[in-house]
Design a protein around this motif. Structure first.
Motif, short mmCIF file in Angstrom:
data_model
loop_
_atom_site.label_atom_id
_atom_site.label_comp_id
_atom_site.label_asym_id
_atom_site.label_seq_id
_atom_site.Cartn_x
_atom_site.Cartn_y
_atom_site.Cartn_z
N GLY A 1 0.79 -1.21 0.00
CA GLY A 1 0.00 0.00 0.00
C GLY A 1 0.82 1.26 0.00
O GLY A 1 1.84 1.36 0.69
N ARG A 2 0.37 2.24 -0.78
CA ARG A 2 1.14 3.48 -0.94
C ARG A 2 1.03 4.40 0.26
O ARG A 2 1.79 5.33 0.39
CB ARG A 2 0.65 4.21 -2.19
N ARG A 3 0.06 4.15 1.15
CA ARG A 3 -0.15 5.04 2.27
C ARG A 3 0.63 4.64 3.51
O ARG A 3 0.41 5.19 4.59
CB ARG A 3 -1.65 5.11 2.59
N PHE A 4 1.55 3.71 3.34
CA PHE A 4 2.31 3.24 4.51
C PHE A 4 2.93 4.40 5.27
O PHE A 4 2.96 4.40 6.51
CB PHE A 4 3.41 2.27 4.06
N THR A 5 3.43 5.38 4.55
CA THR A 5 4.14 6.47 5.21
C THR A 5 3.23 7.31 6.10
O THR A 5 3.72 8.10 6.89
CB THR A 5 4.80 7.39 4.17
N THR A 6 1.93 7.15 5.98
CA THR A 6 1.01 7.92 6.81
C THR A 6 0.53 7.15 8.03
O THR A 6 -0.17 7.71 8.88
CB THR A 6 -0.22 8.35 6.00
N TYR A 7 0.90 5.89 8.13
CA TYR A 7 0.38 5.05 9.22
C TYR A 7 1.26 5.05 10.45
O TYR A 7 2.49 5.01 10.34
CB TYR A 7 0.26 3.60 8.76
N THR A 8 0.61 5.08 11.60
CA THR A 8 1.30 4.69 12.82
C THR A 8 1.47 3.18 12.76
O THR A 8 0.56 2.46 12.36
CB THR A 8 0.44 5.06 14.04
N MET A 9 2.62 2.69 13.18
CA MET A 9 2.88 1.25 13.19
C MET A 9 3.16 0.78 14.60
O MET A 9 3.80 1.48 15.39
CB MET A 9 4.07 0.92 12.29
N GLY A 10 2.67 -0.41 14.90
CA GLY A 10 2.86 -0.94 16.24
C GLY A 10 3.19 -2.42 16.23
O GLY A 10 2.94 -3.12 15.24
N TRP A 11 3.76 -2.86 17.32
CA TRP A 11 3.99 -4.28 17.56
C TRP A 11 3.25 -4.66 18.85
O TRP A 11 3.32 -3.95 19.85
CB TRP A 11 5.47 -4.58 17.75
N PHE A 12 2.56 -5.78 18.78
CA PHE A 12 1.87 -6.35 19.92
C PHE A 12 2.30 -7.81 20.03
O PHE A 12 2.87 -8.37 19.10
CB PHE A 12 0.35 -6.27 19.73
N ARG A 13 2.01 -8.41 21.16
CA ARG A 13 2.33 -9.83 21.32
C ARG A 13 1.24 -10.50 22.15
O ARG A 13 0.55 -9.86 22.93
CB ARG A 13 3.69 -10.02 21.97
N GLN A 14 1.15 -11.80 21.94
CA GLN A 14 0.16 -12.58 22.68
C GLN A 14 0.76 -13.93 23.03
O GLN A 14 1.13 -14.71 22.14
CB GLN A 14 -1.12 -12.77 21.87
N ALA A 15 0.86 -14.17 24.32
CA ALA A 15 1.35 -15.44 24.83
C ALA A 15 0.16 -16.37 25.05
O ALA A 15 -0.98 -15.90 25.23
CB ALA A 15 2.10 -15.22 26.13
#
Length: 123
Positions: free
Chosen positions: A26-40
């Motif tokens: 997607g071309r709008r990647f530069t506008t997104y906040t990005m996060g990492w989550f985890r689930q045990a």
């Protein structure tokens, strides 16, 4: 629509390091906040780290602060999570997520999710 694909998970001994990557379409990647989550297993999904679209704002969970670094390369549409000094309690499926809103630690603020990559830390 954004598709996210994580990679870089695996089995590592306690004290070791891993670098997770999340490639986005997607071309709008530069506008997104990005996060990492985890689930045990048996636990709720929890926030790990987030980075604003510019990289100028970064949040970390207390559990990983000082041991992990989130970064992004907008030209490559990729976000990274470098994890050092890994502990058995870091064992989980790690998910990459994208938000059209501002930086957030809340999973419900994220609109798009990857399939996850397993990280297992042996003692």
């Amino acid at each position: 629509q954004v598709q996210l694909v994580e990679s870089g998970g695996g089995l590592v001994q306690a004290g070791g390091s891993l670098r997770l990557s999340c490639a986005a379409s997607g071309r709008r990647f530069t506008t997104y906040t990005m996060g990492w989550f985890r689930q045990a297993p048996g636990k709720e999904r929890e926030f790990v780290a987030a980075i604003s679209w510019s990289g100028g704002r970064i949040y970390y969970a207390d559990s990983v602060k000082g041991r992990s670094t989130i970064s992004r390369d907008n030209a490559k549409r990729t976000v990274y999570l470098q994890m050092n000094s890994l502990k058995p309690e870091d064992t989980a499926v790690y998910y990459c997520a994208a938000s059209t809103g501002g930086i957030s630690t809340m999973y419900h603020d994220y609109n798009y999710w990857g399939q996850g990559t397993q990280v297992t830390v042996s003692s």
